[in-house]
Write an enzyme that holds these catalytic residues in place. Structure first.
Site: not given
Ligand code: NAP
Length: 309
Positions: A139, A142-143
């Site tokens: 992701c 997200c990261d």
């Protein structure tokens, strides 16, 4: 299956991505009392999208989190309820369907909309799992922020991989986009966006090994599939974007699935069990987009209305 909830809902929706939230909205607006069961956080894959440009009604694009929260609030405005629960067992024969979650809670409903979505496919490399969270990510939204001014690789050639590469190029020093074929599967609209000095597209190439350095991802061993030439590149992170697998394991022995695990439900979203509908990316279909998932949710809710009346 231990039974501890006496209430029988009109409809339980499993999953709160665009399909589940739309089914909940339509059911609630039709006067039923839907309960949405969500495994982790609402939004499914949608919530991980940094920029959604092709969902109608947002001329300037919208981020996945905002779109998720809007859909959730809209369903709640008409009375949809949501709770956390990972459904692990179901009994779908009979007029009252029974669903049990991982923590042993049992829910009952007259009808069920299954919208569990899909989960990222892994590469299946030996140390991929061990390095998950230590440089291996599924992701970018997200990261990505962990890789500011670093070098990363995105693996895949579809819309997700292309979108991830563009997103990461805004913060990373260098982004390799590694694709196994000689042309991307991603839509043409990404061509121009990918044309950036810090994005290098590497075609005809597969990853044979994720190299470890000090307990984290340190690089990749790549192989050109046409020449068999092998090389190593140094990267701090690798974003795997090689498609998804439907999250349908929990119904494998109960409902009809195709050879890839997708629900064998047609445009009506009806499964082989009366009163049970399958909506969104988990259904066998030709185009998996937020808009088609939302459309499935509306059709499933219509099916629920017909079934309950
Ligand atoms: P996808 O379209 O299935 O693409 C997966 C990519 O990964 C393909 O390029 C495939 O290669 C490659 N791949 C598959 N298995 C691999 C493996 N083991 N090793 C290396 N490469 C592998 O998946 P997606 O990009 O996640 O998209 C899923 C759906 O969501 C699609 O319908 C997509 O259009 C949609 N989506 C839309 C948007 C948008 O419209 N903005 C954004 C994201 C996703 P091949 O090309 O050789 O098959």
């Amino acid at each position: 299956m231990s039974e501890n909830m006496e209430k029988v809902y009109d409809v339980i929706v499993v999953g709160s991505g665009p399909a589940g939230l739309t089914a909940a909205l339509y059911c609630a607006r039709a006067g039923y009392e839907p309960l949405v069961l969500e495994k982790y956080i609402p939004g499914g894959q949608m919530v991980t999208s940094n920029e959604i440009e092709n969902y109608p009604g947002f001329p300037e694009a919208v981020d996945g989190f905002t779109l998720t929260m809007n859909m959730k609030k809209q369903a709640e405005r008409f009375g949809a309820k949501q709770t956390y629960g990972n459904v692990t067992a179901l009994r779908l024969d009979g007029d009252v369907k029974i669903l049990e979650t991982e923590d042993g809670t049992v829910y009952r409903a007259k009808s069920v909309v299954l919208a569990p979505g899909a989960a990222p496919r892994t590469l299946g490399l030996p140390n991929e799992d061990a390095l998950r969270g230590k440089g291996v990510s599924y992701c970018a939204t997200c990261d990505g922020a962990f890789y500011k001014d670093k070098t990363v690789a995105v693996i895949g050639g579809g819309d997700t991989a292309a979108g991830d590469a563009v997103f990461l190029s805004a913060m990373c020093k260098k982004v390799y986009l590694i694709h196994r074929r000689d042309r991307l599967r991603a839509s043409k609209s990404y061509e121009k966006k990918l044309d950036k000095p810090n994005i290098e597209i590497v075609f005809d190439t597969v990853t044979d090994e994720i190299l470890e350095k000090d307990g984290k991802v340190g690089g990749l061993r790549l192989r050109n599939v046409k020449t068999d030439e092998v090389c190593e590149i140094a990267v701090n992170g690798v974003f795997v974007a090689v498609g998804n697998v439907p999250a349908t394991d929990f119904v494998r022995d109960i409902l009809d699935l195709d050879e890839n695990g997708y629900f064998m439900a047609g445009e009506s979203t009806k499964t082989n069990v009366p009163g049970v509908f399958a909506a969104g990316d988990c259904r066998k279909k030709t185009l998996r987009q937020i808009v088609t998932a939302a459309a499935d949710g509306a059709v499933a809710a219509h099916g629920v209305e017909e079934y309950l009346s």
